[in-house]
Design an enzyme around this catalytic site. Structure first.
Site, mmCIF file in Angstrom:
data_model
loop_
_atom_site.group_PDB
_atom_site.id
_atom_site.type_symbol
_atom_site.label_atom_id
_atom_site.label_comp_id
_atom_site.label_asym_id
_atom_site.label_seq_id
_atom_site.Cartn_x
_atom_site.Cartn_y
_atom_site.Cartn_z
ATOM 1 N N TYR A 295 41.743 47.412 53.623
ATOM 2 C CA TYR A 295 42.172 46.484 52.570
ATOM 3 C C TYR A 295 43.569 45.944 52.873
ATOM 4 O O TYR A 295 43.853 44.761 52.679
ATOM 5 C CB TYR A 295 42.148 47.240 51.243
ATOM 6 C CG TYR A 295 42.463 46.416 50.022
ATOM 7 C CD1 TYR A 295 41.621 45.369 49.642
ATOM 8 C CD2 TYR A 295 43.563 46.696 49.224
ATOM 9 C CE1 TYR A 295 41.889 44.629 48.513
ATOM 10 C CE2 TYR A 295 43.836 45.968 48.093
ATOM 11 C CZ TYR A 295 43.000 44.939 47.742
ATOM 12 O OH TYR A 295 43.268 44.213 46.615
ATOM 13 N N CYS B 139 47.247 40.302 42.306
ATOM 14 C CA CYS B 139 46.486 41.107 43.272
ATOM 15 C C CYS B 139 47.088 40.996 44.655
ATOM 16 O O CYS B 139 47.341 41.983 45.316
ATOM 17 C CB CYS B 139 45.034 40.661 43.326
ATOM 18 S SG CYS B 139 44.236 40.736 41.739
ATOM 19 N N HIS B 140 47.279 39.757 45.112
ATOM 20 C CA HIS B 140 47.775 39.582 46.473
ATOM 21 C C HIS B 140 48.950 38.619 46.536
ATOM 22 O O HIS B 140 49.321 38.150 47.607
ATOM 23 C CB HIS B 140 46.639 39.115 47.396
ATOM 24 C CG HIS B 140 45.501 40.080 47.399
ATOM 25 N ND1 HIS B 140 44.277 39.785 46.869
ATOM 26 C CD2 HIS B 140 45.430 41.357 47.807
ATOM 27 C CE1 HIS B 140 43.502 40.837 46.974
ATOM 28 N NE2 HIS B 140 44.172 41.803 47.535
ATOM 29 N N GLY B 141 49.494 38.273 45.350
ATOM 30 C CA GLY B 141 50.737 37.535 45.334
ATOM 31 C C GLY B 141 50.638 36.044 45.581
ATOM 32 O O GLY B 141 51.465 35.484 46.295
#
Lengths: 416, 175
Positions: A295, B139-141
Site C-alpha cells: 500500500y 487518504c492520500h493527500g
C-alpha cells in the site's frame, strides 16, 4: 533426491491397494523416508506452519460460511450474530480473523528465509515462482475476506483497491464496472467476493501441492546452501523433521492462542465495527497490516512520469513490487546460494528487511511529510535492491569459502 | 508412392488442423463471453441511471452530498469569492486544465455538481479544506480547488462532473 522406496506391502489389503492406488507407498516416500538435509534450522519449519495455517483457515472458513449472509443489508449483522449467538462462534470467528494475520507472519518469514538462503536459485526457480503465485493469491483472498464483514474499512478498502482498475488507460472505467458489477461497490461486489473468497483457498491448496512436488524433485535447500552429496548429509523426514515441525507449530500456536483468547480484535481496525456507509469515508483508510508495505508503494508515486500519471504509476509500482519477486532467480546470479557466506550481501539483505518493516510502518501513517518522503526513499530501495544491488553484488562480491559438504559443516572437518 | 502433398510444407491436413483450431477458438470465446459478461452491471443497477434533485434548500456557502448510481455526488452552492478565486486561476497552473466555465452550467456558476469520489482511489474528499479553498482527500493527500480541480497530490484528474441539466432554476436532473 527421489530414492526408490523400500516399502513392501505387509498385508494382503495393502498389497491390493498398492497395485491400484499406491498412496501408502507415496506417503512413505514423501512424508516419511524423504531424505532431508540434516542441518535445517527453525526458519525451515515455517513451510509446515503454513500448511497448518491454510488448513485452519479452510476449516474455520467453511464453518463461518454456514452462518454468514453475503448481502449488504445483513452481512455486518450476520458477523455479529456469529460472534454473539452461534455456539463457539466467538472463538471460530476470532481464529479465522487472527489466523489471517498469523498466516502472513509465517508467509513473510518463509519468503525472507528464501531470500536470505538463496532458496530461489537453480534448480529451485519453479518452487520459488509457485511460492510467489501462492503469495499473490493469498493476498487477493485475504483482501476479499476483509470485505465480507461489510464495515467501513471493508467498504472503503474495496473502493480504493477496485479503483486500481480504473487506472488502466482507455478501458479502465469499464473494467472497474465489470469487477464491481455496478457503478460503485455494492451487493454484486459483495456476492462475488464471497464466492471467490471461498474458492481461492482451494486453488491455493492445489498450488501448494505443486510447490511441494517441485520441492521434492531437487530436495530442500539448507542453511549452508551446499547441495546434498551423500546419504550422510540427510536424515529421514519422519520422525526427525515431523517432530521438529510439530514442536515449532506448538510454539507458533502460543501467540496465536493469545490473540484469539485475549485480544481477538487488536489486529483489525476499529472502524470496521462501523457498518459500511457509501457516503462517508473514514478519515484515514488503512488496509490490514500485512498489506501495508505494498500500500505504501502504491501511494508513494504521487508524481507523473512522462505520459504515465501518478495513479497509474502507483499501480504499476505496486504490481511491479510483486512481479519483481518472480524474476529474483535471474537477478541474483551469485554462484553461492546461502547469504551466510556472502559478506556484502548480508548488509544489503538486512537493510532490505529494515526497509520492508519501514514500508509497513509508513503505510499506516497519514499521507503527509515527512512520511511521504520516507515512502519514496523506501520504495526506491525496494526496487534498487532487486534491480541493481542483487545483479551487481553477484559480479563484484568475493564469497567466503564454502564447507565441502553438509556433514562437514555439522560435524567439523575431522569427520569429513 | 510419394505424392506432391507429402513433400510440400503445407498440405491438406495442416489446413484442417488450423481450421479446426480456429473454429474451436471462436466456439470457446462464445462460451466464455457470457461467463464474463454476467459480471457487468445488471439491469437493476442500470435502472438507477437518472435522478432529479431540488437544490432550493441549499444556502450559499453550503454543500450536500446525494447518491446517484450508488455514488456520492457533491452539490455545492458556491460563494462569489469562491467563484472568483476559481476563475482567477491560470490554466497553466492546472494538472488537468479545465476552465471554471467548463465545469458549471452557463448562468448557474454558483452551482457545482461533482461525483464525490477522489479521482485517485475513490475516497470522499472533505469539503472546505485543503490548501486551495476546495476539497481535501485525507487518504492520500489530494487538494482540490473551489472548482473541484486537482491542484496538488496524487490524484490525476479533476473531480468528475456527471452529466446533468437544470430542469428549472431550482431543480437539476442528474444522469
Amino acid at each position: 533426491m527421489s530414492e526408490h522406496s523400500t516399502y513392501t506391502p505387509g498385508t494382503a489389503v495393502e498389497k491390493w491397494l498398492d497395485d491400484r492406488l499406491p498412496i501408502i507407498r507415496f506417503s512413505k516416500e514423501h512424508l516419511m523416508d524423504f531424505p532431508t538435509p540434516k542441518n535445517l534450522n527453525y526458519w525451515w519449519t515455517f513451510g509446515a506452519i503454513l500448511v497448518l495455517c491454510l488448513g485452519v483457515q479452510i476449516v474455520t472458513g467453511v464453518i463461518l460460511a454456514m452462518h454468514y449472509t453475503p448481502n449488504i443489508a445483513m452481512a455486518f449483522d450476520s458477523v455479529e450474530h456469529i460472534r454473539r449467538d452461534v455456539n463457539g462462534g466467538r472463538i471460530i470467528q476470532a481464529v479465522h480473523a487472527v489466523g489471517a494475520s498469523m498466516f502472513f507472519v509465517a508467509l513473510y518469514t518463509h519468503m525472507f528465509r528464501g531470500l536470505y538462503y538463496g532458496s530461489y536459485k537453480a534448480p529451485r526457480e519453479i518452487i520459488w515462482i509457485l511460492g510467489v503465485l501462492i503469495f499473490i493469491l493469498t493476498v487477493a483472498t485475504a483482501f476479499m475476506g476483509y470485505i465480507l464483514p461489510w464495515g467501513q474499512m471493508s467498504f472503503w478498502g474495496a473502493t480504493v483497491i477496485s479503483n486500481i482498475f480504473s487506472a488502466i488507460p482507455v478501458v479502465g472505467e469499464n473494467i472497474k464496472q465489470l469487477v464491481l458489477g455496478g457503478f460503485a461497490v455494492g451487493n454484486p461486489t459483495l456476492n462475488r467476493f464471497f464466492s471467490l473468497h471461498y474458492l481461492l483457498p482451494f486453488v491455493i491448496a492445489a498450488i501448494v501441492v505443486l510447490h511441494i512436488w517441485a520441492l521434492h524433485v531437487p530436495g530442500n535447500n539448507n542453511p549452508i546452501g551446499v547441495e546434498v552429496k551423500e546419504s550422510r548429509d540427510t536424515v529421514a523426514f519422519h520422525p526427525y523433521y515431523t517432530m521438529k515441525d510439530l514442536f515449532a507449530m506448538v510454539v507458533f500456536m502460543i501467540p496465536f492462542a493469545w490473540f484469539v483468547f485475549f485480544a481477538p480484535d487488536i489486529l483489525g481496525h476499529p472502524d470496521n465495527y462501523i457498518m459500511a456507509n457509501s457516503q462517508v469515508t473514514p478519515a484515514h483508510i488503512v488496509p490490514e497490516w500485512y498489506l501495508l508495505p505494498f500500500y505504501t508503494i502504491l501511494r508513494a508515486i504521487d508524481f507523473n512520469v512522462l505520459f504515465i500519471d501518478s495513479k497509474l504509476g502507483g499501480v504499476i509500482a505496486m504490481g511491479g513490487a510483486l512481479v519483481m519477486l518472480l524474476i529474483v532467480p535471474w537477478l541474483d546470479t551469485s554462484k553461492v546460494r546461502s547469504g551466510t557466506f556472502r559478506p556484502l550481501f548480508k548488509w544489503f539483505y538486512w537493510l532490505f528487511v529494515i526497509n520492508f518493516v519501514t514500508l509497513t510502518y509508513l503505510g499506516a501513517q497519514p499521507a503527509e511529510a515527512p512520511y511521504t518522503y520516507l515512502a519514496k526513499i523506501c520504495t526506491g530501495y525496494y526496487f534498487l535492491y532487486f534491480l541493481v544491488i542483487l545483479p551487481v553484488l553477484s559480479r563484484i562480491e568475493t564469497p567466503k569459502p564454502l564447507p565441502t559438504s553438509i556433514s562437514e559443516s555439522v560435524l567439523g572437518k575431522a569427520h569429513a | 508412392m510419394a505424392t506432391q502433398a507429402e513433400h510440400s510444407s503445407t498440405n491438406r491436413r495442416d489446413f484442417l488442423y488450423v481450421a479446426t483450431g480456429a473454429v474451436g477458438a471462436v466456439g470457446a470465446a462464445a462460451v466464455v463471453w457470457p461467463l464474463i459478461n454476467q459480471l457487468n452491471p445488471d439491469a437493476s443497477t442500470l435502472a438507477l441511471a437518472s435522478i432529479e434533485f431540488d437544490i432550493s434548500a441549499i444556502p450559499e456557502g453550503q454543500s450536500v452530498t446525494i447518491t446517484w448510481r450508488g455514488l456520492p455526488v457533491f452539490v455545492r452552492h458556491r460563494t462569489t469569492a469562491e467563484i472568483e478565486e476559481a476563475k482567477a486561476v491560470p490554466l497553466s497552473d492546472l494538472k488537468d486544465p479545465q476552465t471554471d466555465e467548463e465545469r458549471t452550467k452557463p448562468g448557474h456558476e454558483q452551482w457545482l455538481v461533482m461525483i464525490a469520489n477522489c479521482t485517485h482511489l475513490g475516497c470522499i474528499p472533505v469539503g472546505e479544506s485543503g490548501d486551495f479553498d476546495g476539497w481535501f482527500c485525507p487518504c492520500h493527500g489530494s487538494h482540490y480547488d473551489s472548482a473541484g480541480r486537482i491542484r496538488r497530490g496524487p490524484a490525476p484528474k479533476n473531480l468528475v462532473v456527471p452529466p446533468y441539466e437544470f430542469v428549472s432554476d431550482t431543480l437539476i436532473q442528474i444522469g
